[in-house]
Design an enzyme around this catalytic site. Sequence first.
Site: not given
Ligand code: 13P
Length: 260
Positions: A9-11, A99, A169, A215, A236-237
Site C-alpha cells: 500500500n503505497w499510500k 487512515e 491492521e 510495520s 506500507g513503508g
Molecule cells: P506500515 O507498513 O507503514 O506500518 O503501514 C501499514 C499499512 O497501513 C498498510 O496499509
Amino acid sequence: MRDIIIAGNWKMNKDAGETAKFCGELKDRLADVSAPGLRVIVAPAFVLLPAAKQALTGSRIEVSAQDVSSHVQGAFTGEVSAPMLASLQVSYAIVGHSERRQYHAETNELVRDKVQMLLDHQIIPIMCIGETLQQREAGETEAVLESQLTGCLNGIELQTGKELVIAYEPVWAIGTGKTATSEQAQQAHAFIRNWLQARFDAQIAQNLSILYGGSMKPGNCEELISQPDIDGGLIGGASLKTDDFVSMVHTGISVLKKGK
Ligand code: 13P
C-alpha cells in the site's frame, strides 16, 4: 490451501516517474518468480493506476486501488467509481483503511457499501480492520474487531471466500515501527477466521486470505506469515523500497514452499 498475498500500500507516495520505475524494476526482478498460490499486489494512487498497469504488462503482479466510491456514478466530485476501476482492469481495492477512518471519518456502514460496490463489479475488496492502542490496552481488541466485522460485512454474501481479502491492521502498529508480536497477530487472525466461520461457513473461512498490516518489513515478515492464520501482508513503508518488497515476496514463496 490459501493463497499468500504480499501487497504494497503505497499510500500518498510515488509520482508518475517513480511508479513506472518501481513497477518496471519489480517486473524484471520478479520475472522468474512463479509460485502457485502467491499473489503480489501494488496499490498506487488512483491517478497512477494506468501507469502501474502499463509498466506491469506481461507480469503476474496485480494492481489495487486504495479506495473506491460507494456510489456508482454521478455528482460526487473527486470520487472514483468501481466501474471506472473495472474499466482499467484493476483487480483489487483497499477499503476501510484506518487512515480513511481517521482523516475522512469513514464508518463501518460506508465501508460496507464500498465492499458491496466492489463485489458487484468483480473487484476484490481488501477490507481493513483493527483496534487502536487505547482499545487494545482496555482489553477491547476482540470486541472492536467483532463490531467492525459485523458492520462492514452487514448483509454481504460471499460465494467462495476468495472474492474478499481482510487485512488486520492494528492502528498502533501502522507507521510506528511497533509490530504486533506474531502471537498477538495470530490471536487476532484466528479470532477473525472463527468469526467468519460462524457468520458464513467453514469453507469460506478457510478460503479467505487474512493479511497482517503494521510495520511489516523483511526482518519480521517470515515469522508473521508463518503463523497458521496469517496469509500475507499489507505493507506500507517497507513496500516503497524495491529491495525490501522483493525480499518479502521471496519470503512469501519460501513460506508457501514449506507449507504451513
Ligand atoms: P506500515 O507498513 O507503514 O506500518 O503501514 C501499514 C499499512 O497501513 C498498510 O496499509
